[in-house]
Enzyme design. Structure first.
Site, mmCIF file in Angstrom:
data_model
loop_
_atom_site.group_PDB
_atom_site.id
_atom_site.type_symbol
_atom_site.label_atom_id
_atom_site.label_comp_id
_atom_site.label_asym_id
_atom_site.label_seq_id
_atom_site.Cartn_x
_atom_site.Cartn_y
_atom_site.Cartn_z
ATOM 1 N N VAL A 76 0.812 -1.217 0.000
ATOM 2 C CA VAL A 76 0.000 0.000 0.000
ATOM 3 C C VAL A 76 0.846 1.268 0.000
ATOM 4 O O VAL A 76 0.323 2.365 -0.242
ATOM 5 C CB VAL A 76 -0.982 0.024 1.201
ATOM 6 N N TYR A 163 -0.163 7.218 15.564
ATOM 7 C CA TYR A 163 -1.235 6.329 15.101
ATOM 8 C C TYR A 163 -2.580 7.041 15.144
ATOM 9 O O TYR A 163 -3.374 6.977 14.196
ATOM 10 C CB TYR A 163 -1.251 5.090 15.989
#
Length: 266
Positions: A76, A163
């Site tokens: 990705v 994150y």
């Protein structure tokens, strides 16, 4: 007065028979569970992952359950890799994206390289896939895209900054694409998992106090079981959610529903 439309069979709305669904990150964890659930609903699943051997293992699990699937290698972080899978599966009825990377460090101890890595996998990787498959679906006038964010997009704890920022970005990309592609008949939604035992939470499981604190914070008093993600994913991929778009669906055992610090004697 016009006649009311015929009420459809509700179980039939969850049927994905005859459709192809691409599940990214399907070699393990929530991605693998999503792929299994979607295959159980009749879809042909493209199990895409950087770990192609792991993706093939998921294909074999699906085959053992009587389903149809194939493995595909996908990075990705590579635009070329994403463009290749879009070209190969431009007819996909739905796309599910689960890859994630979490570097649990206090922000003052993080590096530019760690920031770039977390953003590239969690946010930019999602963007690349949304852009590619979104264009194909918009041209056909139908499709469902399901991104994976996190409850950390809403609440954080020390060490989760990079994150959390990436996953909050996923929510905003999801809402934006839902707005832009809605007139084309394409739906875009996000799932925000709470605490599930996956390869991303090995660090937490190694610390009993940390692990138990997470369980106690949920309203259900436990961690999520991997198969419990499959139902929400199937709902968003299927016609059962035909009037749902731009939504952030928490699958968190009630983590966000309660304060969780203390249960008063009332």
């Amino acid at each position: 007065m016009t006649d009311a439309p015929e009420f459809p069979s509700i179980p039939a709305l969850f049927d994905l028979g005859g459709r192809t669904v691409v599940v990214v990150g399907s070699a393990s964890g929530l991605g693998q569970s999503s792929a299994l659930g979607i295959a159980d609903a009749g879809a042909h699943v493209v199990c895409a992952d950087l770990d192609e051997a792991g993706a093939q293992s998921t294909v074999e699990l699906i085959a053992a359950r009587g389903g149809s699937a194939k493995a595909a290698a996908l990075d990705v972080t590579s635009t070329e890799s994403v463009e290749a899978i879009v070209a190969a599966h431009a007819d996909a009825a739905a796309l599910v994206m689960t890859p994630g990377l979490n570097i649990r460090k206090r922000m003052l101890s993080t590096t530019d390289e760690e920031f770039d890595r977390v953003i590239d996998i969690n946010l930019k990787g999602t963007y690349r896939l949304m852009r590619g498959f979104g264009a194909e679906m918009a041209e056909r006038g139908r499709g469902s895209i399901v991104t994976f964010s996190s409850f950390r997009a809403i609440v954080v704890e020390p060490g989760q900054g990079l994150y959390a920022a990436a996953k909050a970005g996923v929510v905003q990309l999801t809402k934006t694409l839902a707005s832009e592609l809605g007139p084309s008949g394409v739906r875009v939604n996000s799932i925000l998992p709470g605490p599930f035992e996956t390869p991303l939470t090995v660090q937490i499981k190694s610390d009993e106090e940390w692990w138990n604190a997470y369980a106690e914070k949920t309203a259900l008093g436990r961690w999520g079981i991997l198969h419990e993600i499959a139902g929400p994913v199937l709902f968003l991929c299927s016609d059962a959610s035909s009037f749902v778009t731009g939504h952030s669906l928490l699958v968190d055992g009630g983590w966000m529903a309660q304060d969780g610090r203390f249960s008063p004697r009332v």
